[in-house]
Design a protein around this motif. Structure first.
Motif, PDB file in Angstrom:
ATOM      1  N   ILE A   1      43.044  50.350  36.932  1.00 55.17           N
ATOM      2  CA  ILE A   1      43.316  49.556  35.736  1.00 55.17           C
ATOM      3  C   ILE A   1      42.886  50.341  34.516  1.00 55.17           C
ATOM      4  O   ILE A   1      41.736  50.578  34.290  1.00 55.17           O
TER       5      ILE A   1
ATOM      6  N   VAL B   1      47.180  48.223  29.282  1.00 62.27           N
ATOM      7  CA  VAL B   1      47.371  46.787  29.131  1.00 62.27           C
ATOM      8  C   VAL B   1      48.582  46.527  28.252  1.00 62.27           C
ATOM      9  O   VAL B   1      48.967  47.356  27.431  1.00 62.27           O
ATOM     10  N   ALA B   2      49.169  45.327  28.406  1.00 62.12           N
ATOM     11  CA  ALA B   2      50.224  44.820  27.529  1.00 62.12           C
ATOM     12  C   ALA B   2      51.351  45.808  27.357  1.00 62.12           C
ATOM     13  O   ALA B   2      51.665  46.251  26.259  1.00 62.12           O
TER      14      ALA B   2
ATOM     15  N   VAL C   1      50.531  50.658  30.649  1.00 60.88           N
ATOM     16  CA  VAL C   1      49.548  50.796  31.718  1.00 60.88           C
ATOM     17  C   VAL C   1      49.561  52.230  32.211  1.00 60.88           C
ATOM     18  O   VAL C   1      50.574  52.744  32.650  1.00 60.88           O
TER      19      VAL C   1
ATOM     20  N   ASP D   1      45.884  38.711  29.891  1.00 63.40           N
ATOM     21  CA  ASP D   1      47.224  39.286  29.728  1.00 63.40           C
ATOM     22  C   ASP D   1      47.372  40.546  30.567  1.00 63.40           C
ATOM     23  O   ASP D   1      48.404  40.784  31.196  1.00 63.40           O
ATOM     24  N   HIS D   2      46.349  41.357  30.546  1.00 64.31           N
ATOM     25  CA  HIS D   2      46.360  42.606  31.315  1.00 64.31           C
ATOM     26  C   HIS D   2      46.474  42.340  32.816  1.00 64.31           C
ATOM     27  O   HIS D   2      47.292  42.946  33.521  1.00 64.31           O
TER      28      HIS D   2
ATOM     29  N   TYR E   1      49.891  41.168  33.850  1.00 55.17           N
ATOM     30  CA  TYR E   1      50.849  42.278  33.909  1.00 55.17           C
ATOM     31  C   TYR E   1      50.653  43.103  35.181  1.00 55.17           C
ATOM     32  O   TYR E   1      51.616  43.486  35.851  1.00 55.17           O
TER      33      TYR E   1
ATOM     34  N   TRP F   1      45.211  46.147  20.729  1.00 54.10           N
ATOM     35  CA  TRP F   1      45.386  46.567  22.118  1.00 54.10           C
ATOM     36  C   TRP F   1      46.571  45.869  22.793  1.00 54.10           C
ATOM     37  O   TRP F   1      47.403  46.497  23.459  1.00 54.10           O
ATOM     38  N   ALA F   2      46.687  44.558  22.606  1.00 56.13           N
ATOM     39  CA  ALA F   2      47.737  43.805  23.282  1.00 56.13           C
ATOM     40  C   ALA F   2      49.124  44.089  22.724  1.00 56.13           C
ATOM     41  O   ALA F   2      50.127  43.768  23.359  1.00 56.13           O
TER      42      ALA F   2
ATOM     43  N   ARG G   1      45.222  52.293  20.772  1.00 55.55           N
ATOM     44  CA  ARG G   1      44.910  50.877  20.977  1.00 55.55           C
ATOM     45  C   ARG G   1      43.578  50.504  20.316  1.00 55.55           C
ATOM     46  O   ARG G   1      42.578  51.191  20.500  1.00 55.55           O
TER      47      ARG G   1
ATOM     48  N   MET H   1      38.135  46.067  30.096  1.00 59.25           N
ATOM     49  CA  MET H   1      39.135  47.097  29.851  1.00 59.25           C
ATOM     50  C   MET H   1      38.495  48.479  29.954  1.00 59.25           C
ATOM     51  O   MET H   1      37.283  48.612  30.063  1.00 59.25           O
TER      52      MET H   1
END
Length: 537
Positions: free
Chosen positions: A199, A202-203, A206, A269-270, A273, A453-454, A462, A472
């Protein structure tokens, strides 16, 4: 008996293999044993690639199980199976399959574990869980047949396995396996690691990085899945969010309805996804009231942010079948400095969870941060993020500024150097304790694309506040606006710094206001002493 993998695959159409999987998992004998389901063989005497239905390993040796469902018949030397509609289908001779499979397995073990060559008994059995079989022949022995009578319950299956083991031990004299031999064979058959997606983005952006799980982490995934209630604790970077995602996939693969929640909408959200599964519902804690039905499994990330009696009893309990007391859940949390970010961690709530009989899983290996970053975390905050497993990297850099103009110049220089050295903008995260419009990063030249970031896309750096960034990570992290924060408690200052430092995987820059450095040093010293007093070290 330990099943590897721990859960029968949801996409498998073999009801016969599912039945055998269940019998092995509930076996009263061989508690030290392992059963490998669907084991691939890249070297086989008659096929380019082959697959063994099951391989069982115990101190008595190894057995290859060839499973055939439905009715079975042989006409003029050709084997057939009869489906539920009465139609015959030609199949391979199961006894020949089991025999060649066991020989192929022995050959691969001799190649991969040469010091055990000739030491381990390898036999086979044909399992017919849907029909009785008493046909005698010179081509097989009934002692290696396990039929429907042996599959009526785990105890009967265990007796049948003992009979098969005895048959082969009388013909193949080998010494019993010890623990070290079993570990070597397990590592050769199905190494205790996984190649999985780390990981880091994000958003919509990735970053995919292959992460080899340590043997410790692999075992933790099984523990999370096999125990009904688990408290998984660990410092920043010890893999909590990663393990949550892997556990969520395992539960969903078994057909369970899974709810994943956390305090941060950005992290939710991350995770949504990354997981992208119809059986996995990912919601931030603030939106749980909109849910109308209970789920089979609850997974909570960064649980220290919502761990209060009110949240557990009045909110989470109603969304889980069986409730907090009897339902299936895993709480991932950090009792370190992160618990002070939102001020929602209650020891009484943690005690309530422990009193449900929850299994406690401590994570001690840091799989995100370099040794230098782990050391800097302890120096600056006193926080323990475990033993860094990522090796050495760049030492963190502290830069001291006196004016906003000077800080803006420092950030611009760092970004220029990173990009010239081959970093891409999406590999860089910038953090501040201030909202974006008040931060140093909003003052950068228009040629530098910094986005929340998102919302950040390819080619954009980000931004997140330090509080938002929990859970994160990024390859390169720049932390700006480190200055006096009126009205913020010392505990929260240290907690924010702990979170900011531990977001970085490879390189870290801290931009500290010069007249704040002495205060920050004193806070760090005080915090280290407080931690020593609380732990008795």
């Amino acid at each position: 008996m330990r099943m590897i993998p721990a859960v029968f695959p949801r996409d498998s159409s073999s009801s016969a293999e599912r039945k055998v999987f269940r019998l092995l998992s509930e076996l009263p004998a061989y508690p030290e044993g392992m059963a490998f389901h669907s084991l691939g063989l890249m070297h086989h005497p008659t096929k380019p690639v082959s697959e063994l239905d099951f391989v069982i390993g115990t101190m008595d040796g190894l057995l290859v199980l060839e499973v055939k469902g439905g009715a079975i018949a042989q006409h003029e030397g050709v084997f057939f199976s009869r489906d539920r509609h009465g139609v015959l289908h030609g199949i391979q001779d199961p006894f020949t399959q089991a025999d060649t499979g066991s020989h192929a397995l022995r050959g691969q073990l001799d190649r991969l574990v040469p010091h055990l060559k000739g030491e381990v008994m390898v036999g086979y059995a044909v399992v017919l869980p849907d029909t009785s079989f008493d046909v005698q022949s010179t081509e097989w022995d009934l002692d290696v047949v396990i039929d429907v009578r042996d599959c009526r319950d785990p105890a009967a299956f265990a007796r049948a396995l003992k009979r098969v083991y005895t048959f082969w031990q009388e013909r193949v004299v080998r010494r019993p396996m010890n623990g070290r031999m079993a570990d070597d064979i397990r590592q050769a058959l199905r190494p205790e690691f996984e190649r999985a997606v780390s990981i880091s983005g994000v958003a919509g952006e990735v970053e995919l990085q292959q992460l080899a799980l340590t043997e410790e982490q692999y075992g933790f995934i099984d523990t999370l899945v096999l125990n009904p209630r688990v408290l998984c604790t660990g410092g920043a970077g010890t893999g909590k969010t990663f393990l949550l995602a892997e556990a969520a996939r395992r539960f969903a693969a078994a057909g369970d309805r899974v709810l994943v929640t956390c305090h941060s909408p950005l992290l939710a959200d991350h995770l949504r996804y990354v997981l992208n599964d119809a059986l996995i519902n990912v919601q931030p804690f603030s939106r749980l009231e909109s849910l109308t039905s209970a789920v089979d499994v609850l997974l909570v990330d960064e649980a220290q942010d919502i761990m209060t009696l009110e949240h557990l009893v009045d909110v989470l309990d109603g969304h889980l079948s069986g409730g907090i007391e009897k339902g299936r859940w895993v709480m991932f949390y950090d009792r370190n400095l992160q618990a002070h970010i939102h001020g929602q961690f209650s020891p009484e709530a943690e005690s309530l969870l422990r009193n449900t009989g929850a299994t406690v899983v401590p994570l001690t290996r840091n799989c995100r941060n370099t040794r230098e970053i782990a050391t800097w975390t302890r120096v600056r905050t006193g926080g323990d993020i475990g033993t860094a497993m990522s090796g050495s990297g760049l030492p963190p850099r502290e830069l001291y500024w006196a004016s906003q103009t000077e800080q803006v110049g420092m950030v611009a220089d760092i970004l220029r150097d990173c990009l010239q050295d081959g970093a891409t903008p999406s590999e860089i995260a910038v953090l501040s304790s201030l909202p974006f419009r008040e931060s140093v990063f909003s003052r950068l030249p228009g040629t530098v694309a910094v986005r929340p970031w998102a919302e950040a896309g390819p080619g954009q750096i980000r931004f997140a506040t330090i509080d938002e960034s929990k859970g994160m990570e990024s390859r390169y992290v720049i932390v700006g606006d480190l200055q006096a924060q009126p009205g913020i408690t010392p505990e929260r200052v240290m907690a924010r710094l702990y979170v900011a430092i531990t977001r970085a995987r490879a390189a870290l820059w801290l931009l500290i206001r010069k007249d704040y450095l002495a205060e920050l040093d004193q806070l760090a010293s005080d915090n280290v002493q407080a931690i020593k007093r609380s732990t008795g070290t």
